[in-house]
Scaffold this motif. Structure first.
Motif, PDB file in Angstrom:
ATOM      1  N   LYS A   1      -7.782   9.606  -8.332  1.00 38.75           N
ATOM      2  CA  LYS A   1      -7.972   9.135  -6.923  1.00 38.75           C
ATOM      3  C   LYS A   1      -9.080   8.077  -6.866  1.00 38.75           C
ATOM      4  O   LYS A   1      -9.169   7.254  -6.231  1.00 38.75           O
ATOM      5  CB  LYS A   1      -8.350  10.468  -6.214  1.00 38.75           C
ATOM      6  N   ALA A   2     -10.323   8.482  -7.700  1.00 41.22           N
ATOM      7  CA  ALA A   2     -11.210   7.376  -7.799  1.00 41.22           C
ATOM      8  C   ALA A   2     -10.989   6.255  -8.105  1.00 41.22           C
ATOM      9  O   ALA A   2     -11.583   5.248  -7.741  1.00 41.22           O
ATOM     10  CB  ALA A   2     -12.509   8.179  -8.739  1.00 41.22           C
ATOM     11  N   MET A   3     -10.056   5.869  -9.023  1.00 39.07           N
ATOM     12  CA  MET A   3      -9.829   4.832  -9.617  1.00 39.07           C
ATOM     13  C   MET A   3      -8.717   3.727  -8.692  1.00 39.07           C
ATOM     14  O   MET A   3      -8.673   2.816  -8.769  1.00 39.07           O
ATOM     15  CB  MET A   3      -9.039   4.835 -10.909  1.00 39.07           C
ATOM     16  N   THR A   4      -7.523   4.661  -8.058  1.00 35.98           N
ATOM     17  CA  THR A   4      -6.787   4.079  -7.528  1.00 35.98           C
ATOM     18  C   THR A   4      -6.327   4.513  -6.003  1.00 35.98           C
ATOM     19  O   THR A   4      -6.053   3.742  -5.037  1.00 35.98           O
ATOM     20  CB  THR A   4      -5.229   4.110  -8.131  1.00 35.98           C
ATOM     21  N   GLY A   5      -6.390   5.875  -5.894  1.00 37.51           N
ATOM     22  CA  GLY A   5      -6.287   6.345  -4.504  1.00 37.51           C
ATOM     23  C   GLY A   5      -7.147   5.941  -3.358  1.00 37.51           C
ATOM     24  O   GLY A   5      -6.364   5.586  -2.217  1.00 37.51           O
ATOM     25  N   GLY A   6      -8.225   5.941  -3.368  1.00 38.67           N
ATOM     26  CA  GLY A   6      -8.957   5.468  -2.330  1.00 38.67           C
ATOM     27  C   GLY A   6      -9.110   4.149  -1.993  1.00 38.67           C
ATOM     28  O   GLY A   6      -9.027   3.577  -0.750  1.00 38.67           O
ATOM     29  N   LEU A   7      -8.799   3.249  -2.919  1.00 40.96           N
ATOM     30  CA  LEU A   7      -9.163   1.762  -3.055  1.00 40.96           C
ATOM     31  C   LEU A   7     -10.289   1.384  -2.471  1.00 40.96           C
ATOM     32  O   LEU A   7     -11.065   0.382  -2.220  1.00 40.96           O
ATOM     33  CB  LEU A   7      -7.851   1.249  -2.215  1.00 40.96           C
ATOM     34  N   SER A   8     -10.882   2.406  -1.481  1.00 40.69           N
ATOM     35  CA  SER A   8     -12.311   2.285  -0.926  1.00 40.69           C
ATOM     36  C   SER A   8     -13.227   3.143  -1.579  1.00 40.69           C
ATOM     37  O   SER A   8     -14.229   3.474  -0.949  1.00 40.69           O
ATOM     38  CB  SER A   8     -11.852   2.539   0.480  1.00 40.69           C
ATOM     39  N   SER A   9     -13.024   3.701  -2.705  1.00 43.49           N
ATOM     40  CA  SER A   9     -13.789   4.892  -3.271  1.00 43.49           C
ATOM     41  C   SER A   9     -15.153   4.371  -3.533  1.00 43.49           C
ATOM     42  O   SER A   9     -16.033   5.088  -3.437  1.00 43.49           O
ATOM     43  CB  SER A   9     -13.220   5.255  -4.570  1.00 43.49           C
ATOM     44  N   GLY A  10     -15.373   3.038  -3.800  1.00 44.10           N
ATOM     45  CA  GLY A  10     -16.810   2.770  -3.764  1.00 44.10           C
ATOM     46  C   GLY A  10     -17.510   2.538  -2.392  1.00 44.10           C
ATOM     47  O   GLY A  10     -18.871   2.318  -2.475  1.00 44.10           O
ATOM     48  N   TRP A  11     -16.766   2.547  -1.396  1.00 44.93           N
ATOM     49  CA  TRP A  11     -17.285   2.248   0.032  1.00 44.93           C
ATOM     50  C   TRP A  11     -18.136   3.531   0.245  1.00 44.93           C
ATOM     51  O   TRP A  11     -17.674   4.644   0.175  1.00 44.93           O
ATOM     52  CB  TRP A  11     -16.415   1.909   0.910  1.00 44.93           C
ATOM     53  N   SER A  12     -19.225   3.173   1.083  1.00 42.58           N
ATOM     54  CA  SER A  12     -20.209   4.187   1.519  1.00 42.58           C
ATOM     55  C   SER A  12     -20.407   5.352   0.862  1.00 42.58           C
ATOM     56  O   SER A  12     -21.033   6.542   1.037  1.00 42.58           O
ATOM     57  CB  SER A  12     -19.348   5.141   2.732  1.00 42.58           C
ATOM     58  N   GLY A  13     -20.389   5.253  -0.826  1.00 43.25           N
ATOM     59  CA  GLY A  13     -20.700   6.036  -1.534  1.00 43.25           C
ATOM     60  C   GLY A  13     -22.079   6.430  -1.653  1.00 43.25           C
ATOM     61  O   GLY A  13     -23.049   5.736  -1.049  1.00 43.25           O
ATOM     62  N   PRO A  14     -22.555   7.285  -2.774  1.00 45.68           N
ATOM     63  CA  PRO A  14     -24.232   7.255  -3.037  1.00 45.68           C
ATOM     64  C   PRO A  14     -24.579   6.327  -3.395  1.00 45.68           C
ATOM     65  O   PRO A  14     -23.885   5.036  -3.892  1.00 45.68           O
ATOM     66  CB  PRO A  14     -23.999   8.257  -3.919  1.00 45.68           C
TER      67      PRO A  14
ATOM     68  N   PHE B   1       0.878  -1.182  -0.042  1.00 46.54           N
ATOM     69  CA  PHE B   1       0.110   0.144  -0.018  1.00 46.54           C
ATOM     70  C   PHE B   1       0.747   1.293   0.016  1.00 46.54           C
ATOM     71  O   PHE B   1       0.383   2.369  -0.706  1.00 46.54           O
ATOM     72  CB  PHE B   1      -1.021  -0.101   1.123  1.00 46.54           C
ATOM     73  N   GLU B   2       1.928   1.322   0.710  1.00 45.71           N
ATOM     74  CA  GLU B   2       2.660   2.579   0.526  1.00 45.71           C
ATOM     75  C   GLU B   2       3.443   2.580  -0.802  1.00 45.71           C
ATOM     76  O   GLU B   2       3.545   3.758  -1.235  1.00 45.71           O
ATOM     77  CB  GLU B   2       3.977   1.912   1.751  1.00 45.71           C
ATOM     78  N   MET B   3       3.858   1.352  -1.513  1.00 48.67           N
ATOM     79  CA  MET B   3       4.479   1.499  -2.872  1.00 48.67           C
ATOM     80  C   MET B   3       3.209   2.459  -3.539  1.00 48.67           C
ATOM     81  O   MET B   3       3.571   3.093  -4.569  1.00 48.67           O
ATOM     82  CB  MET B   3       4.685   0.172  -3.179  1.00 48.67           C
ATOM     83  N   LEU B   4       1.857   1.796  -3.733  1.00 51.85           N
ATOM     84  CA  LEU B   4       0.872   2.177  -4.409  1.00 51.85           C
ATOM     85  C   LEU B   4       0.755   3.813  -4.302  1.00 51.85           C
ATOM     86  O   LEU B   4       0.769   4.468  -5.218  1.00 51.85           O
ATOM     87  CB  LEU B   4      -0.421   1.614  -4.014  1.00 51.85           C
ATOM     88  N   ARG B   5       0.891   4.176  -2.972  1.00 52.31           N
ATOM     89  CA  ARG B   5       0.576   5.510  -2.763  1.00 52.31           C
ATOM     90  C   ARG B   5       1.610   6.456  -3.304  1.00 52.31           C
ATOM     91  O   ARG B   5       1.382   7.228  -3.944  1.00 52.31           O
ATOM     92  CB  ARG B   5       0.376   5.895  -1.213  1.00 52.31           C
ATOM     93  N   GLU B   6       2.855   5.936  -3.031  1.00 56.16           N
ATOM     94  CA  GLU B   6       4.322   6.633  -3.599  1.00 56.16           C
ATOM     95  C   GLU B   6       4.132   6.562  -5.099  1.00 56.16           C
ATOM     96  O   GLU B   6       4.358   7.754  -5.602  1.00 56.16           O
ATOM     97  CB  GLU B   6       5.565   6.089  -3.182  1.00 56.16           C
TER      98      GLU B   6
ATOM     99  N   GLN C   1       1.550   6.511  -7.171  1.00 55.65           N
ATOM    100  CA  GLN C   1       0.462   7.323  -7.372  1.00 55.65           C
ATOM    101  C   GLN C   1       0.973   8.849  -7.479  1.00 55.65           C
ATOM    102  O   GLN C   1       0.732   9.697  -8.303  1.00 55.65           O
ATOM    103  CB  GLN C   1      -0.803   7.183  -6.663  1.00 55.65           C
ATOM    104  N   ASN C   2       1.632   9.374  -5.990  1.00 53.33           N
ATOM    105  CA  ASN C   2       1.876  10.628  -5.799  1.00 53.33           C
ATOM    106  C   ASN C   2       3.149  10.883  -6.981  1.00 53.33           C
ATOM    107  O   ASN C   2       3.140  11.981  -7.462  1.00 53.33           O
ATOM    108  CB  ASN C   2       2.638  10.843  -4.640  1.00 53.33           C
ATOM    109  N   LYS C   3       4.195  10.040  -7.285  1.00 56.21           N
ATOM    110  CA  LYS C   3       5.030  10.315  -8.229  1.00 56.21           C
ATOM    111  C   LYS C   3       4.521  10.410  -9.709  1.00 56.21           C
ATOM    112  O   LYS C   3       5.034  11.366 -10.418  1.00 56.21           O
ATOM    113  CB  LYS C   3       6.000   9.258  -8.135  1.00 56.21           C
ATOM    114  N   MET C   4       3.427   9.767 -10.166  1.00 59.02           N
ATOM    115  CA  MET C   4       2.807   9.820 -11.153  1.00 59.02           C
ATOM    116  C   MET C   4       2.178  11.185 -11.438  1.00 59.02           C
ATOM    117  O   MET C   4       2.371  11.843 -12.419  1.00 59.02           O
ATOM    118  CB  MET C   4       1.886   8.681 -11.602  1.00 59.02           C
TER     119      MET C   4
END
Length: 183
Positions: A139-152, A101-106, A108-111
């Motif tokens: 962010k919707a595609m990768t950042g949250g990984l939880s982006s579908g959670w608790s959404g509308p 998860f740390e590598m994924l966040r890094e 994404q930020n680097k990209m």
């Protein structure tokens, strides 16, 4: 510790209600999931015993979303997690997941940094709006990984997605028009 770095303290009362100590109101698991999606760390403690219940509640949030069909964890990953609990000492799974998860966040930020630094269009008017849309999409595609959670609800999500897509198309058309005038 700086104020922003402090986790949001949530207290669980004997009635099992969750109390946000920052805003002095009761919250739900959905509220806690929203705090986390917004980048806030949370800590949930039992008011009476002082026990840290954070892991228990985070796992409950994940389990509820998985049970609703919002599957993020494939069955083979869940099997591997269960297997990792069978290994004496817990194996390497927790460290592996944390590092992944740390590598994924890094990454994404680097990209995003590379997109900003290497793009000659960044000096053009209106580019900031396009960039904000790209960041929201990423962010919707990768950042949250939880982006579908608790959404509308799904219907609301489709309507908002269509509106967002229409806005992006409109901004892209304006940007293309400006580019054609420059050439």
């Amino acid at each position: 510790m700086a104020e922003q770095e402090k986790p949001l303290l949530i207290k669980r009362y004997a009635s099992r209600r969750l109390y946000n100590t920052e805003t002095s109101d009761y919250v739900t698991l959905e509220d806690i999931a929203a705090f986390i999606r917004d980048g806030r760390e949370v800590q949930i403690i039992d008011l009476k015993t002082g026990d840290d219940l954070t892991r228990q509640y985070l796992l409950q949030i994940i389990a509820e979303h998985e049970s609703r069909g919002e599957n993020v964890l494939p069955v083979n990953v869940l099997n591997d997690l269960v297997r990792s609990y069978m290994i004496p000492g817990g194996g390497m799974m927790p460290q592996f997941l944390q590092s992944s998860f740390e590598m994924l966040r890094e990454s994404q930020n680097k990209m995003m940094e590379n997109m900003n630094a290497m793009n000659p269009m960044s000096q053009m008017p209106g580019f900031e709006a396009l960039q904000a849309q790209q960041q929201a999409f990423l962010k919707a595609m990768t950042g949250g990984l939880s982006s579908g959670w608790s959404g509308p609800d799904k219907d609301e999500e489709k309507t908002e997605s269509k509106e967002d897509l229409d806005d992006i198309k409109k901004q892209l058309a304006e940007l293309q028009k400006k580019l054609s005038k420059l050439n």
